[in-house]
Write a protein that holds these residues in place. Structure first.
Motif, PDB file in Angstrom:
ATOM      1  N   PHE A  51     122.259  63.680  11.681  1.00 46.61           N
ATOM      2  CA  PHE A  51     122.519  62.914  12.886  1.00 46.61           C
ATOM      3  C   PHE A  51     122.507  63.882  14.051  1.00 46.61           C
ATOM      4  CE2 PHE A  51     124.980  59.946  10.018  1.00 46.61           C
ATOM      5  CZ  PHE A  51     124.078  58.895  10.133  1.00 46.61           C
ATOM      6  N   PHE A  52     121.880  63.472  15.144  1.00 46.37           N
ATOM      7  CA  PHE A  52     121.863  64.236  16.384  1.00 46.37           C
ATOM      8  C   PHE A  52     122.992  63.664  17.235  1.00 46.37           C
ATOM      9  CE2 PHE A  52     119.051  66.849  19.167  1.00 46.37           C
ATOM     10  CZ  PHE A  52     119.768  66.723  20.338  1.00 46.37           C
ATOM     11  N   TYR A  53     124.031  64.475  17.424  1.00 43.01           N
ATOM     12  CA  TYR A  53     125.254  64.024  18.078  1.00 43.01           C
ATOM     13  C   TYR A  53     125.348  64.624  19.473  1.00 43.01           C
ATOM     14  CZ  TYR A  53     130.305  63.156  18.585  1.00 43.01           C
ATOM     15  OH  TYR A  53     131.537  62.737  19.001  1.00 43.01           O
ATOM     16  N   HIS A  54     125.495  63.773  20.485  1.00 36.48           N
ATOM     17  CA  HIS A  54     125.710  64.245  21.847  1.00 36.48           C
ATOM     18  C   HIS A  54     127.194  64.543  22.033  1.00 36.48           C
ATOM     19  CE1 HIS A  54     121.918  62.177  23.729  1.00 36.48           C
ATOM     20  NE2 HIS A  54     121.619  63.221  22.983  1.00 36.48           N
ATOM     21  N   SER A  55     127.514  65.783  22.395  1.00 38.40           N
ATOM     22  CA  SER A  55     128.910  66.189  22.578  1.00 38.40           C
ATOM     23  C   SER A  55     129.144  66.678  24.002  1.00 38.40           C
ATOM     24  CB  SER A  55     129.284  67.283  21.577  1.00 38.40           C
ATOM     25  OG  SER A  55     128.580  68.468  21.864  1.00 38.40           O
ATOM     26  N   SER A  56     130.411  66.825  24.347  1.00 42.00           N
ATOM     27  CA  SER A  56     130.800  67.342  25.670  1.00 42.00           C
ATOM     28  C   SER A  56     130.085  66.601  26.789  1.00 42.00           C
ATOM     29  CB  SER A  56     130.536  68.843  25.761  1.00 42.00           C
ATOM     30  OG  SER A  56     131.275  69.526  24.784  1.00 42.00           O
ATOM     31  N   CYS A  57     130.160  65.285  26.724  1.00 46.58           N
ATOM     32  CA  CYS A  57     129.510  64.434  27.715  1.00 46.58           C
ATOM     33  C   CYS A  57     130.395  63.200  27.936  1.00 46.58           C
ATOM     34  CB  CYS A  57     128.106  64.046  27.261  1.00 46.58           C
ATOM     35  SG  CYS A  57     128.032  63.170  25.686  1.00 46.58           S
ATOM     36  N   PRO A  58     130.091  62.370  28.942  1.00 47.98           N
ATOM     37  CA  PRO A  58     130.950  61.215  29.208  1.00 47.98           C
ATOM     38  C   PRO A  58     131.131  60.274  28.005  1.00 47.98           C
ATOM     39  CG  PRO A  58     129.491  61.585  31.055  1.00 47.98           C
ATOM     40  CD  PRO A  58     129.063  62.533  29.967  1.00 47.98           C
ATOM     41  N   GLU A  59     130.084  60.064  27.222  1.00 46.61           N
ATOM     42  CA  GLU A  59     130.217  59.217  26.032  1.00 46.61           C
ATOM     43  C   GLU A  59     129.616  59.933  24.826  1.00 46.61           C
ATOM     44  OE1 GLU A  59     129.942  54.605  24.623  1.00 46.61           O
ATOM     45  OE2 GLU A  59     128.558  55.253  26.174  1.00 46.61           O
ATOM     46  N   PRO A  60     130.433  60.721  24.115  1.00 46.58           N
ATOM     47  CA  PRO A  60     129.916  61.411  22.934  1.00 46.58           C
ATOM     48  C   PRO A  60     129.620  60.418  21.818  1.00 46.58           C
ATOM     49  CG  PRO A  60     132.260  61.870  23.234  1.00 46.58           C
ATOM     50  CD  PRO A  60     131.837  61.011  24.376  1.00 46.58           C
ATOM     51  N   GLY A  61     128.623  60.776  21.006  1.00 43.05           N
ATOM     52  CA  GLY A  61     128.298  59.933  19.864  1.00 43.05           C
ATOM     53  C   GLY A  61     126.962  60.308  19.252  1.00 43.05           C
ATOM     54  N   ILE A  62     126.631  59.573  18.201  1.00 44.97           N
ATOM     55  CA  ILE A  62     125.389  59.797  17.471  1.00 44.97           C
ATOM     56  C   ILE A  62     124.258  59.094  18.209  1.00 44.97           C
ATOM     57  CG2 ILE A  62     124.169  59.308  15.315  1.00 44.97           C
ATOM     58  CD1 ILE A  62     126.961  59.646  13.920  1.00 44.97           C
ATOM     59  N   ALA A  63     123.255  59.881  18.601  1.00 41.16           N
ATOM     60  CA  ALA A  63     122.174  59.372  19.445  1.00 41.16           C
ATOM     61  C   ALA A  63     120.838  59.275  18.724  1.00 41.16           C
ATOM     62  CB  ALA A  63     122.022  60.260  20.676  1.00 41.16           C
ATOM     63  N   GLY A  64     120.729  59.898  17.542  1.00 37.50           N
ATOM     64  CA  GLY A  64     119.452  59.869  16.841  1.00 37.50           C
ATOM     65  C   GLY A  64     119.533  60.591  15.523  1.00 37.50           C
ATOM     66  N   THR A  65     118.361  60.747  14.902  1.00 37.95           N
ATOM     67  CA  THR A  65     118.267  61.475  13.642  1.00 37.95           C
ATOM     68  C   THR A  65     117.146  62.503  13.729  1.00 37.95           C
ATOM     69  OG1 THR A  65     116.799  59.830  12.636  1.00 37.95           O
ATOM     70  CG2 THR A  65     119.170  59.573  12.233  1.00 37.95           C
ATOM     71  N   VAL A  66     117.339  63.588  12.973  1.00 40.25           N
ATOM     72  CA  VAL A  66     116.362  64.665  12.898  1.00 40.25           C
ATOM     73  C   VAL A  66     116.191  65.054  11.438  1.00 40.25           C
ATOM     74  CG1 VAL A  66     116.855  65.560  15.212  1.00 40.25           C
ATOM     75  CG2 VAL A  66     118.103  66.478  13.247  1.00 40.25           C
ATOM     76  N   GLU A  67     115.116  65.806  11.171  1.00 42.50           N
ATOM     77  CA  GLU A  67     114.845  66.328   9.831  1.00 42.50           C
ATOM     78  C   GLU A  67     114.719  67.838   9.902  1.00 42.50           C
ATOM     79  OE1 GLU A  67     111.368  66.119   6.391  1.00 42.50           O
ATOM     80  OE2 GLU A  67     111.401  64.618   7.975  1.00 42.50           O
ATOM     81  N   VAL A  68     115.284  68.524   8.929  1.00 43.41           N
ATOM     82  CA  VAL A  68     115.135  69.973   8.839  1.00 43.41           C
ATOM     83  C   VAL A  68     113.705  70.254   8.371  1.00 43.41           C
ATOM     84  CG1 VAL A  68     115.922  72.081   7.698  1.00 43.41           C
ATOM     85  CG2 VAL A  68     117.586  70.314   8.349  1.00 43.41           C
ATOM     86  N   VAL A  69     112.959  71.036   9.155  1.00 42.83           N
ATOM     87  CA  VAL A  69     111.552  71.289   8.833  1.00 42.83           C
ATOM     88  C   VAL A  69     111.230  72.762   8.598  1.00 42.83           C
ATOM     89  CG1 VAL A  69     110.691  69.171   9.917  1.00 42.83           C
ATOM     90  CG2 VAL A  69     110.884  71.273  11.291  1.00 42.83           C
ATOM     91  N   ALA A  70     112.222  73.638   8.766  1.00 43.49           N
ATOM     92  CA  ALA A  70     112.024  75.054   8.452  1.00 43.49           C
ATOM     93  C   ALA A  70     113.351  75.610   7.955  1.00 43.49           C
ATOM     94  CB  ALA A  70     111.557  75.834   9.678  1.00 43.49           C
ATOM     95  N   PRO A  71     113.291  76.462   6.932  1.00 43.17           N
ATOM     96  CA  PRO A  71     114.531  77.049   6.408  1.00 43.17           C
ATOM     97  C   PRO A  71     115.128  78.036   7.409  1.00 43.17           C
ATOM     98  CG  PRO A  71     112.641  78.075   5.380  1.00 43.17           C
ATOM     99  CD  PRO A  71     112.106  76.958   6.244  1.00 43.17           C
TER     100      PRO A  71
END
Length: 153
Positions: A51-71
């Motif tokens: 989960f891509f989480y927006h932090s330290s902002c007026p409305e923190p929360g989960i904003a999207g998803t990402v995939e690990v593509v390199a070790p």
């Protein structure tokens, strides 16, 4: 496959910024907590989702998803004297900090921190634990499914 939550301040990198990047991929640089570093270095693998989480902002929360593509590989910012993430104790022979590359998967309806806290089935989710300040945390598969369902509502 494992699931994660990765925090980013939207004024540094938001889910929209990631979606707009060429290749929609970026190194997850600047992590300066040993436990979060260890998650990337020792446990994350290609194909893991986060989960891509927006932090330290007026409305923190989960904003999207990402995939690990390199070790994990050494975070270049630790060697850059001009970077706010410079670490004078790190050397190229003995790097202290690592990052993985992540790729944009999807933007979600923002699932706010308040909404996450209001869901009793997420009470044990690491991000919701008192005193948790880690920028990267594991997510249980059941928590992942529930949050994805919340985002669809």
């Amino acid at each position: 496959m494992r699931y994660w939550l990765m925090k980013s301040e939207p004024d540094e990198l938001s889910i929209d910024d990631l979606a707009a990047l060429k290749g929609r991929t970026t190194p997850w640089f600047g992590v300066r907590n040993y436990q979060a570093r260890n998650f990337m270095r020792d446990q994350m693998t290609i194909g893991d989702r986060a989960f891509f989480y927006h932090s330290s902002c007026p409305e923190p929360g989960i904003a999207g998803t990402v995939e690990v593509v390199a070790p994990a590989y050494p975070d270049a910012t630790q060697f850059d004297r001009k970077s706010p993430y410079f670490d004078a104790k790190a050397t190229r022979d003995a790097p202290r900090w690592f990052n993985v590359d992540v790729k944009f998967v999807a933007k979600l309806r923002l699932v706010s921190l308040a909404e996450l806290r209001a869901e009793p089935k997420l009470a044990s989710m690491r991000i919701l634990q008192r005193g948790n300040r880690l920028s990267i945390t594991p997510v249980d598969p059941k928590e992942w499914a529930l949050v994805v369902d919340l985002a669809r509502r």
